[in-house]
Design an enzyme around this catalytic site. Structure first.
Site, PDB file in Angstrom:
ATOM      1  N   GLU A  44       0.858  -1.188   0.000  1.00  0.00           N
ATOM      2  CA  GLU A  44       0.000   0.000   0.000  1.00  0.00           C
ATOM      3  C   GLU A  44       0.893   1.235   0.000  1.00  0.00           C
ATOM      4  O   GLU A  44       1.675   1.441   0.923  1.00  0.00           O
ATOM      5  CB  GLU A  44      -0.924   0.018   1.222  1.00  0.00           C
ATOM      6  CG  GLU A  44      -1.866   1.217   1.221  1.00  0.00           C
ATOM      7  CD  GLU A  44      -2.714   1.336   2.475  1.00  0.00           C
ATOM      8  OE1 GLU A  44      -3.696   2.098   2.443  1.00  0.00           O
ATOM      9  OE2 GLU A  44      -2.375   0.686   3.491  1.00  0.00           O
ATOM     10  N   ASN A  96       9.632   7.590   0.774  1.00  0.00           N
ATOM     11  CA  ASN A  96       8.935   8.280  -0.306  1.00  0.00           C
ATOM     12  C   ASN A  96       8.642   7.298  -1.435  1.00  0.00           C
ATOM     13  O   ASN A  96       9.501   6.481  -1.791  1.00  0.00           O
ATOM     14  CB  ASN A  96       9.811   9.429  -0.828  1.00  0.00           C
ATOM     15  CG  ASN A  96       9.047  10.390  -1.704  1.00  0.00           C
ATOM     16  OD1 ASN A  96       8.349   9.982  -2.631  1.00  0.00           O
ATOM     17  ND2 ASN A  96       9.194  11.673  -1.436  1.00  0.00           N
ATOM     18  N   ASP A 118      -3.198  12.108  -2.407  1.00  0.00           N
ATOM     19  CA  ASP A 118      -3.354  13.551  -2.572  1.00  0.00           C
ATOM     20  C   ASP A 118      -3.665  13.843  -4.040  1.00  0.00           C
ATOM     21  O   ASP A 118      -2.920  13.427  -4.926  1.00  0.00           O
ATOM     22  CB  ASP A 118      -2.048  14.247  -2.169  1.00  0.00           C
ATOM     23  CG  ASP A 118      -2.209  15.755  -2.024  1.00  0.00           C
ATOM     24  OD1 ASP A 118      -2.978  16.352  -2.804  1.00  0.00           O
ATOM     25  OD2 ASP A 118      -1.554  16.333  -1.145  1.00  0.00           O
ATOM     26  N   THR A 191     -10.688   2.590   4.435  1.00  0.00           N
ATOM     27  CA  THR A 191      -9.685   3.402   5.109  1.00  0.00           C
ATOM     28  C   THR A 191     -10.402   4.385   6.028  1.00  0.00           C
ATOM     29  O   THR A 191     -11.635   4.531   5.989  1.00  0.00           O
ATOM     30  CB  THR A 191      -8.834   4.197   4.105  1.00  0.00           C
ATOM     31  OG1 THR A 191      -9.621   5.273   3.575  1.00  0.00           O
ATOM     32  CG2 THR A 191      -8.354   3.307   2.961  1.00  0.00           C
ATOM     33  N   GLU A 194     -12.086   6.916   3.853  1.00  0.00           N
ATOM     34  CA  GLU A 194     -13.252   6.330   3.188  1.00  0.00           C
ATOM     35  C   GLU A 194     -14.465   6.342   4.101  1.00  0.00           C
ATOM     36  O   GLU A 194     -15.580   6.659   3.670  1.00  0.00           O
ATOM     37  CB  GLU A 194     -12.917   4.906   2.758  1.00  0.00           C
ATOM     38  CG  GLU A 194     -13.948   4.244   1.877  1.00  0.00           C
ATOM     39  CD  GLU A 194     -13.444   2.924   1.317  1.00  0.00           C
ATOM     40  OE1 GLU A 194     -14.269   2.207   0.715  1.00  0.00           O
ATOM     41  OE2 GLU A 194     -12.247   2.609   1.481  1.00  0.00           O
TER      42      GLU A 194
END
Length: 214
Positions: A44, A96, A118, A191, A194
């Site tokens: 993920e 990252n 994002d 999530t 969500e």
């Protein structure tokens, strides 16, 4: 949303190196050794506070889950959730997403999840979107042949952009949902975002795609 600084985060990370893996690039091509088995690896990207990855790990105990999150204050919250769950098939990485090839070898990952990334809505920030072409190149490299990319968002603009980006990158769209909860997928794990957005009646968009190769 800006996260509060957690002064205890460094100490937590030092003590819990079995949960949040230090120097993760050292395990490139060797994640099976970290988990102690050869189960499929699901990743993920942008794991947030950990609700999704913990829920998935409980639902699929024979899959190894790795969550990538850059924010220290967020990843320690996720690590606490993992710790409380007792699930042994989860590891976290503070890194990252641009460094994905340092973390995983070619064809090492079976499935990759992008959840509520994002949207970077301004055109000048297009290259930062996790569904921009440069990121798709990374995903294609680490995913096994026919490995799935599963993308969820509440942002219709990002979803439409991503569908175009996927299609333009030779990807085959296996599934496209314009209202995931209305479609009642019994295997869907939500999530934190969500839950928040769906409670307001906002549709959740999801697609599953695979890379078709040359």
């Amino acid at each position: 949303m800006r996260q509060r600084n957690k002064p205890w985060a460094d100490d937590f990370l030092r003590v819990n190196t079995h949960l949040v893996i230090p120097n993760p690039s050292e395990h490139n091509k060797r994640w099976s050794e970290v988990f102690g088995n050869d189960n499929p690896i699901h990743v993920e990207v942008g794991t947030g506070k950990g609700q999704f990855i913990v829920g998935m790990a409980k639902q699929y105990p024979h899959i190894n889950f790795i969550g990538i999150e850059l924010s220290k204050s967020v990843i320690v919250t996720a690590a606490e959730k993992v710790q409380e769950s007792g699930q042994e098939n989860i590891r976290l990485i503070q890194e990252n997403a641009e460094n994905l090839l340092e973390l995983f070898a070619e064809n090492e990952v079976s499935t990759l999840y992008l959840n509520f990334s994002d949207p970077w809505p301004k055109n000048k920030h297009e290259k930062r979107r996790l569904t921009f072409r440069k990121f798709l190149t990374l995903y294609e490299t680490v995913l096994k042949p026919n490995g799935e990319l599963i993308f969820k968002t509440d942002n219709r603009g990002l979803f439409e952009y991503s569908l175009v980006s996927f299609s333009g990158y030779r990807m085959f769209l296996q599934e496209v949902s314009l209202d995931l909860h209305k479609d009642h997928d019994p295997e869907n794990v939500m999530t934190e975002y969500e839950e928040k957005f769906s409670a307001k009646g906002q549709p959740i968009y999801r697609c599953k795609a695979v890379f078709q190769g040359e």
